[in-house]
Design a protein around this motif. Structure first.
Motif, short mmCIF file in Angstrom:
data_model
loop_
_atom_site.label_atom_id
_atom_site.label_comp_id
_atom_site.label_asym_id
_atom_site.label_seq_id
_atom_site.Cartn_x
_atom_site.Cartn_y
_atom_site.Cartn_z
N VAL A 197 0.84 -1.20 0.00
CA VAL A 197 0.00 0.00 0.00
C VAL A 197 0.87 1.25 0.00
CG1 VAL A 197 -1.67 1.35 1.33
CG2 VAL A 197 -1.97 -1.12 1.11
N SER A 198 1.85 1.30 0.90
CA SER A 198 2.67 2.52 1.03
C SER A 198 3.44 2.82 -0.25
CB SER A 198 3.64 2.38 2.20
OG SER A 198 4.58 1.36 1.96
N SER A 199 3.94 1.79 -0.93
CA SER A 199 4.75 2.00 -2.12
C SER A 199 3.91 2.45 -3.32
CB SER A 199 5.51 0.73 -2.49
OG SER A 199 4.61 -0.32 -2.78
N PHE A 200 2.61 2.30 -3.22
CA PHE A 200 1.73 2.81 -4.28
C PHE A 200 1.19 4.19 -3.93
CE2 PHE A 200 -2.44 3.48 -6.19
CZ PHE A 200 -2.20 3.19 -7.52
N VAL A 201 0.68 4.34 -2.70
CA VAL A 201 0.00 5.57 -2.31
C VAL A 201 0.97 6.74 -2.12
CG1 VAL A 201 -1.48 6.66 -0.57
CG2 VAL A 201 -1.89 4.28 -1.24
N LEU A 202 2.09 6.51 -1.44
CA LEU A 202 2.99 7.62 -1.11
C LEU A 202 3.69 8.24 -2.32
CD1 LEU A 202 4.51 6.45 2.28
CD2 LEU A 202 2.93 8.35 1.89
N PRO A 203 4.29 7.45 -3.23
CA PRO A 203 4.90 8.09 -4.41
C PRO A 203 3.88 8.84 -5.26
CG PRO A 203 5.73 5.86 -4.16
CD PRO A 203 4.58 6.00 -3.20
N LEU A 204 2.68 8.27 -5.41
CA LEU A 204 1.64 8.97 -6.16
C LEU A 204 1.21 10.24 -5.43
CD1 LEU A 204 -0.16 8.76 -8.70
CD2 LEU A 204 -1.84 7.59 -7.27
N GLY A 205 1.04 10.13 -4.10
CA GLY A 205 0.62 11.29 -3.32
C GLY A 205 1.64 12.41 -3.30
N ALA A 206 2.94 12.06 -3.33
CA ALA A 206 3.99 13.09 -3.31
C ALA A 206 3.93 13.98 -4.53
CB ALA A 206 5.36 12.42 -3.23
N THR A 207 3.25 13.52 -5.59
CA THR A 207 3.16 14.31 -6.81
C THR A 207 1.77 14.91 -7.02
OG1 THR A 207 4.83 12.90 -7.83
CG2 THR A 207 3.52 14.24 -9.31
N VAL A 208 0.71 14.17 -6.70
CA VAL A 208 -0.63 14.64 -7.06
C VAL A 208 -1.51 15.01 -5.87
CG1 VAL A 208 -0.58 13.23 -9.14
CG2 VAL A 208 -1.68 12.33 -7.10
#
Length: 413
Positions: free
Chosen positions: A289-300
């Protein structure tokens, strides 16, 4: 003697930095002084070390996280929940900001300088271009230019392909998994230096801005900061308590290293390695979960940036004596949310996307000059809100997907 927790070390570093910074300001120490140069070197070196991790960590964490799902249905479940959550909290952030700026009217009676100039906005893309530019024409170019959105887009597709290929992609999965572990080890080494990096960054910031530069815009700053505090308490804490089934106090303790680094660096991208480490080690969120949500969240997922842009646009309108009705404010709501999605996770990016918001309602772009003096300090606050929003989303999605180990969360009680 029990080792002092990292978050406590960084708080101590911040407090000491404020004291040292104020002493330096009273001594007239600024750019060009040898003491200033030392702190500038340490802070820049720390940021470069963290930025060094971003691209390889994003690629490996996304690919490993997505490919590790194995079940395509689960991949889709995490994806749509994450997007819906991000969009919902972003719009709520702008709404809170607009309500406050209408109630408090911080720009009323503000005397606009006659020689104010707008910063160079460069080539501002349309909203459709923002989404189109997420697709890389050349993934290698995206890597060399650190185009995070394009890197994320390509990495997601690689991970999805590995899910559907199954055992055929096992060798590639093993490679990226090993690479990811290497990056996490390097992250641990660099984070051991965080208290010193945070100390140097804040001393440098105080030396750059002085102690009285923010006084003329105190009311504007108050509205922005109050809006962020309300968003934190009303939206994030409610989501953590009701959807994430976790105490807000435990959550804040667990992610303290991430938001402190976010505050000092004013960069969501630079904080990403710390965010991943915090939610996994301190809150028990699974890597898938963290490896999908956090990188995406850091940008969008830029709630703090979206709130700031909504408040700043209406503040500029009030300063120029321009009345904006509900229709125009609705346009600000939509545009600020979308502009925040397109903002890069680096210091000052929100100031450039601000041009898009002002143009949408025909406000004078040169009004940006009114908020330049306080932008850096607000950038630190809004970035910390951005990162807290990413971490909140990770806990919420992790709970919904059954990917939280509560024994780790109890460890930060």
């Amino acid at each position: 003697m029990k080792k002092v927790p990292m978050w406590l070390q960084m708080i101590a570093g911040m407090v000491l930095a404020v004291i040292v910074g104020l002493i330096f300001v009273s001594m007239g120490i600024s750019e060009g002084n040898w003491l200033y140069s030392i702190f500038s070197f340490v802070s820049n070196a720390f940021i470069r070390l963290i930025n060094m991790l971003v691209v390889p960590l994003v690629i490996t964490s996304l690919i490993v996280g997505i490919a590790g799902l194995k079940d395509p249905l689960k991949l889709g479940s995490i994806g749509w929940k994450t997007i819906v959550y991000f969009l919902s909290t972003t719009f709520l952030a702008v709404i809170i900001g607009l309500i406050l700026v209408n109630l408090i009217q911080p720009g009323t009676g503000f005397h606009v300088p006659s020689d104010v100039k707008a910063p160079d906005s460069g080539d501002m893309n349309s909203i459709s271009d923002t989404f189109l530019n997420m697709i890389p024409t050349n993934p290698i170019t995206a890597l060399t230019e650190t185009s995070i959105l394009q890197i994320i887009f390509f990495s997601i597709f690689v991970g999805i392909a590995m899910v559907f290929l199954g055992e055929k992609a096992k060798p590639a999965y093993n490679f990226f998994e090993a690479f990811f572990e290497i990056m996490m080890k390097i992250t641990a080494w660099i984070m051991a230096l965080a208290p010193y990096g945070v100390f140097a960054l804040i001393v440098k910031t105080i030396c750059d801005n002085g102690s009285t530069v923010f006084a003329p815009l105190a009311k504007y700053m108050f509205v922005v900061l109050l809006g962020m505090l309300l968003h934190l308490c009303l939206v994030y804490f409610t989501a953590i308590k009701t959807l994430g089934k976790m105490s807000p106090i435990k959550f804040l303790r667990g992610v303290a290293p991430a938001w402190l680094v976010a505050f000092s660096t004013a960069s969501s991208n630079a904080t990403l390695p710390v965010s991943i480490r915090s939610v996994e080690n301190n809150l028990g969120v699974g890597n898938r979960v963290s490896s999908f949500v956090l990188p995406l969240g850091a940008t969008v997922n830029m709630d703090g940036t979206a709130l700031y842009e909504g408040v700043a646009a209406l503040f500029i309108a009030q300063a120029y004596g321009i009345h904006l009705g509900l229709g125009s404010q609705f346009v600000i709501l939509i545009t600020a949310a979308l502009a925040a999605i397109g903002a890069a996770g680096i210091p000052g990016a929100g100031l450039i996307t601000m041009v898009l918001v002002l143009n949408a309602v025909n406000l004078p772009v040169e009004g940006i000059g009114l908020i330049l003096a306080v932008d850096r300090i607000l950038d630190m606050f809004r970035t910390s809100v951005n990162v807290l929003g990413d971490c909140t989303a990770t806990v919420v999605i992790g709970r919904k997907e059954g990917e939280i180990d509560d024994t780790k969360a109890e460890g930060v009680a």
